[in-house]
Design an enzyme around this catalytic site. Structure first.
Site, PDB file in Angstrom:
ATOM      1  N   TYR A   1      42.298  36.773  50.201  1.00  0.00           N
ATOM      2  CA  TYR A   1      41.996  35.638  49.318  1.00  0.00           C
ATOM      3  C   TYR A   1      41.164  34.580  50.041  1.00  0.00           C
ATOM      4  O   TYR A   1      40.326  33.923  49.416  1.00  0.00           O
ATOM      5  CB  TYR A   1      43.280  35.054  48.733  1.00  0.00           C
ATOM      6  CG  TYR A   1      43.911  35.967  47.704  1.00  0.00           C
ATOM      7  CD1 TYR A   1      43.144  36.569  46.722  1.00  0.00           C
ATOM      8  CD2 TYR A   1      45.277  36.230  47.709  1.00  0.00           C
ATOM      9  CE1 TYR A   1      43.694  37.418  45.777  1.00  0.00           C
ATOM     10  CE2 TYR A   1      45.849  37.068  46.756  1.00  0.00           C
ATOM     11  CZ  TYR A   1      45.052  37.660  45.802  1.00  0.00           C
ATOM     12  OH  TYR A   1      45.604  38.504  44.866  1.00  0.00           O
TER      13      TYR A   1
ATOM     14  N   LYS B   1      52.339  41.054  32.991  1.00  0.00           N
ATOM     15  CA  LYS B   1      51.808  39.691  32.801  1.00  0.00           C
ATOM     16  C   LYS B   1      50.952  39.610  31.529  1.00  0.00           C
ATOM     17  O   LYS B   1      50.962  38.588  30.848  1.00  0.00           O
ATOM     18  CB  LYS B   1      51.001  39.251  34.025  1.00  0.00           C
ATOM     19  CG  LYS B   1      51.856  38.959  35.268  1.00  0.00           C
ATOM     20  CD  LYS B   1      52.785  37.775  35.055  1.00  0.00           C
ATOM     21  CE  LYS B   1      53.521  37.399  36.340  1.00  0.00           C
ATOM     22  NZ  LYS B   1      54.483  36.289  36.137  1.00  0.00           N
TER      23      LYS B   1
ATOM     24  N   SER C   1      49.867  34.933  34.823  1.00  0.00           N
ATOM     25  CA  SER C   1      49.016  35.107  36.004  1.00  0.00           C
ATOM     26  C   SER C   1      47.606  35.465  35.544  1.00  0.00           C
ATOM     27  O   SER C   1      47.433  36.041  34.457  1.00  0.00           O
ATOM     28  CB  SER C   1      49.547  36.263  36.869  1.00  0.00           C
ATOM     29  OG  SER C   1      48.592  36.636  37.852  1.00  0.00           O
TER      30      SER C   1
ATOM     31  N   TYR D   1      52.427  45.036  37.486  1.00  0.00           N
ATOM     32  CA  TYR D   1      52.354  43.562  37.456  1.00  0.00           C
ATOM     33  C   TYR D   1      51.348  43.097  36.405  1.00  0.00           C
ATOM     34  O   TYR D   1      51.645  42.214  35.590  1.00  0.00           O
ATOM     35  CB  TYR D   1      51.965  43.063  38.853  1.00  0.00           C
ATOM     36  CG  TYR D   1      51.959  41.551  39.012  1.00  0.00           C
ATOM     37  CD1 TYR D   1      53.130  40.852  39.277  1.00  0.00           C
ATOM     38  CD2 TYR D   1      50.772  40.821  38.918  1.00  0.00           C
ATOM     39  CE1 TYR D   1      53.127  39.464  39.442  1.00  0.00           C
ATOM     40  CE2 TYR D   1      50.756  39.447  39.083  1.00  0.00           C
ATOM     41  CZ  TYR D   1      51.936  38.777  39.346  1.00  0.00           C
ATOM     42  OH  TYR D   1      51.929  37.398  39.508  1.00  0.00           O
TER      43      TYR D   1
HETATM   44  P1  NAD Z   1      57.486  33.479  45.160  1.00  0.00           P
HETATM   45  O1  NAD Z   1      57.725  34.880  45.546  1.00  0.00           O
HETATM   46  O2  NAD Z   1      57.108  32.496  46.200  1.00  0.00           O
HETATM   47  O3  NAD Z   1      58.753  32.903  44.378  1.00  0.00           O
HETATM   48  C1  NAD Z   1      59.338  33.627  43.339  1.00  0.00           C
HETATM   49  C2  NAD Z   1      60.645  32.992  42.938  1.00  0.00           C
HETATM   50  O4  NAD Z   1      61.236  33.827  41.933  1.00  0.00           O
HETATM   51  C3  NAD Z   1      61.625  32.886  44.080  1.00  0.00           C
HETATM   52  O5  NAD Z   1      62.309  31.654  43.968  1.00  0.00           O
HETATM   53  C4  NAD Z   1      62.564  34.059  43.829  1.00  0.00           C
HETATM   54  O6  NAD Z   1      63.871  33.818  44.318  1.00  0.00           O
HETATM   55  C5  NAD Z   1      62.570  34.100  42.325  1.00  0.00           C
HETATM   56  N1  NAD Z   1      62.977  35.399  41.812  1.00  0.00           N
HETATM   57  C6  NAD Z   1      62.484  36.615  42.118  1.00  0.00           C
HETATM   58  N2  NAD Z   1      63.160  37.553  41.460  1.00  0.00           N
HETATM   59  C7  NAD Z   1      64.083  36.915  40.706  1.00  0.00           C
HETATM   60  C8  NAD Z   1      65.078  37.334  39.804  1.00  0.00           C
HETATM   61  N3  NAD Z   1      65.267  38.633  39.546  1.00  0.00           N
HETATM   62  N4  NAD Z   1      65.854  36.401  39.206  1.00  0.00           N
HETATM   63  C9  NAD Z   1      65.687  35.098  39.456  1.00  0.00           C
HETATM   64  N5  NAD Z   1      64.758  34.634  40.310  1.00  0.00           N
HETATM   65  C10 NAD Z   1      63.971  35.536  40.923  1.00  0.00           C
HETATM   66  O7  NAD Z   1      56.411  33.537  44.008  1.00  0.00           O
HETATM   67  P2  NAD Z   1      55.440  32.423  43.393  1.00  0.00           P
HETATM   68  O8  NAD Z   1      54.109  32.652  43.969  1.00  0.00           O
HETATM   69  O9  NAD Z   1      56.063  31.080  43.479  1.00  0.00           O
HETATM   70  O10 NAD Z   1      55.401  32.931  41.889  1.00  0.00           O
HETATM   71  C11 NAD Z   1      56.076  32.271  40.820  1.00  0.00           C
HETATM   72  C12 NAD Z   1      55.538  32.829  39.511  1.00  0.00           C
HETATM   73  O11 NAD Z   1      54.140  32.593  39.452  1.00  0.00           O
HETATM   74  C13 NAD Z   1      55.727  34.323  39.364  1.00  0.00           C
HETATM   75  O12 NAD Z   1      56.007  34.632  38.011  1.00  0.00           O
HETATM   76  C14 NAD Z   1      54.363  34.876  39.747  1.00  0.00           C
HETATM   77  O13 NAD Z   1      54.130  36.135  39.171  1.00  0.00           O
HETATM   78  C15 NAD Z   1      53.465  33.804  39.210  1.00  0.00           C
HETATM   79  N6  NAD Z   1      52.140  33.765  39.824  1.00  0.00           N
HETATM   80  C16 NAD Z   1      51.975  33.563  41.169  1.00  0.00           C
HETATM   81  C17 NAD Z   1      50.684  33.518  41.691  1.00  0.00           C
HETATM   82  C18 NAD Z   1      50.407  33.289  43.154  1.00  0.00           C
HETATM   83  O14 NAD Z   1      49.233  33.392  43.539  1.00  0.00           O
HETATM   84  N7  NAD Z   1      51.373  32.947  43.982  1.00  0.00           N
HETATM   85  C19 NAD Z   1      49.586  33.695  40.854  1.00  0.00           C
HETATM   86  C20 NAD Z   1      49.783  33.891  39.498  1.00  0.00           C
HETATM   87  C21 NAD Z   1      51.071  33.924  38.994  1.00  0.00           C
END
Ligand code: NAD
Length: 258
Positions: free
Chosen positions: A207, A166, A149, A162
């Site tokens: 955002y 990360k 991230s 977090y």
């Molecule tokens: P989201 O919350 O929409 O989806 C997260 C997914 O992870 C879901 O499918 C959930 O079921 C799964 N999950 C959560 N805990 C889990 C566990 N213990 N075991 C297995 N699966 C698990 O989030 P997202 O926005 O799609 O984020 C995905 C990744 O991208 C994450 O690592 C997040 O930190 C990273 N990220 C997201 C953003 C953003 O702006 N959305 C930005 C930077 C990084």
């Protein structure tokens, strides 16, 4: 055993992971769609892949749990016989987005379990299997992609756990890249910016205003597909002399400006 290469994507029932699973299926991968709770959403991803003549399997597993991780890998291998790509995507945000001075151990343990311990030990388990599969000639090479991230470098004092977890993904990526280079396994970090998913839905207004004020040069929300395309490029063998690298998918947010 499938003739197709196999990708194991964690947290693939929704958001960025879902987009990665669908994109890798389009690229010809059989996909293991890991999810934590929402079986219906994971089944929908599998259906979409099957309806496009691909192969996919939904496997529930908490990546923070050791026995679940072992079962996830075992079920992937028993279904498809190989794992060519691991995408460590599953992640959670900081509980309650509490100020640094109010941050709790409960949130720290949960965030570090899912966002750092899970990816580390799942990489270890999958890498051991990849080494075996490569040595016996079942797969030519392996790739591990870690989804971090912009919070790895941009601090938010209401999400310390977090940000710290990360940022540790950077060193983890370099360590695995260094250790696995001789094993024909390359390891990369993909670093998303602000992406429109359930994770960012509660802070959408914040955002929206950052986008309007040009906080990142490409003035729009990132989409799951933006991240998925970056992952597809990295596993698509366009970077044969690169490992341990970080690919920003953040609209240019990382560019320092005056
Ligand atoms: P989201 O919350 O929409 O989806 C997260 C997914 O992870 C879901 O499918 C959930 O079921 C799964 N999950 C959560 N805990 C889990 C566990 N213990 N075991 C297995 N699966 C698990 O989030 P997202 O926005 O799609 O984020 C995905 C990744 O991208 C994450 O690592 C997040 O930190 C990273 N990220 C997201 C953003 C953003 O702006 N959305 C930005 C930077 C990084």
């Amino acid at each position: 055993m499938t003739a197709h290469p196999v990708a194991l994507v964690t947290g693939a029932s929704r958001g960025i992971g879902r987009a990665i699973a669908l994109e890798l299926a389009r690229c010809g991968y059989a996909v293991v769609v890991n999810f934590a709770h929402n079986a219906a959403a994971a089944d929908e991803v599998v259906e979409l892949i099957l309806n496009a003549n691909g192969s996919a399997l939904a496997v529930p597993a908490d990546v923070a749990d050791s026995a679940d991780r072992a079962r996830l890998v075992a079920e992937s291998l028993s279904a498809f016989g190989r794992i060519d790509v691991l995408v460590n995507n599953a992640g959670i945000t900081s509980a309650g987005r509490r100020d640094l001075l109010e941050a709790t151990e409960e949130s720290w343990d949960a965030v570090f379990g899912v966002n750092l311990k899970g990816p580390f030990f799942l990489s270890q388990t999958v890498a051991r299997e990849m080494v075996r599969l490569i040595r016996e000639g079942t797969i030519p090479q392996g790739k591990i992609i870690n989804v971090s991230s912009i919070s790895a470098a941009a601090g938010s004092t209401d999400r310390a756990d977090y940000c710290i977890a990360k940022s540790a993904i950077r060193m983890m990526t370099e360590l695995f890249a260094a250790r696995l280079a001789d094993e024909q396994i390359r390891v990369y970090e993909v670093r998303p910016g602000v992406i429109e998913t359930d994770m960012t839905a509660p802070v959408k207004a914040k955002y929206d205003s950052l986008i309007a004020s040009g906080t990142w040069p490409l003035r729009r929300w990132g989409q799951g597909d933006d991240v998925a395309k970056a992952v597809a490029a990295l596993v698509g063998d366009f970077f044969p002399f690169s490992t341990g690298d970080c690919l920003n998918v953040d609209g240019g947010f990382h560019i320092r400006r005056l």
